[in-house]
Design an enzyme around this catalytic site. Structure first.
Site: not given
Length: 133
Positions: A29-30, A88, A93, A95
């Site tokens: 994750d950026i 978002e 996805h 995390h």
């Protein structure tokens, strides 16, 4: 229009990849909560995790488990937390967040700012651990 995650899978947008299978992709994750915060996605673009077909869902969960083990081996932490928010980006996805306390999983916290070199080092370290599993 393809989601940002589909563009990452295609290579149209760069990512710090940690692992990949025929059906799944994992990358850092950026905007991480903690160093090693990893996103795990199906390559198939489906907006909601629980709308995935059963085979893809199972493959994604098994892949996420292996990636989580690699994250834990590469990043000092007590455990790896799992969150499915999906608000978002319209692409399912998961995390994976290295945790030392439950507060580490607070998505309202200010995100870390890491250098490209640090992201590269973390991704490489996780990838090495993944390859061992």
């Amino acid at each position: 229009m393809a989601s940002v995650f589909s563009k990452i899978v295609k290579g149209d947008i760069p990512s710090y990849k940690v692992a990949e299978t025929d059906s799944c992709y994992a990358f850092l994750d950026i905007n991480p909560l903690k160093e090693g915060h990893t996103l795990v996605i199906p390559k198939k673009e489906v907006d909601y995790l629980f709308d995935l077909d059963e085979q893809t869902y199972v493959e994604l969960q098994l892949f996420a488990r292996k990636v989580a083990r690699a994250v834990r081996a590469a990043v000092p932490c007590k455990r790896v937390g799992v969150a499915v928010l999906g608000m978002e980006v319209p692409h399912a996805h998961i995390h994976l967040v290295p945790l030392d306390s439950e507060g580490d999983m607070d998505f309202r916290k200010t995100k870390l700012s890491l250098s490209g070199e640090r992201f590269e080092a973390l991704a490489a370290s996780i990838a090495v651990e993944y390859a061992k599993l």
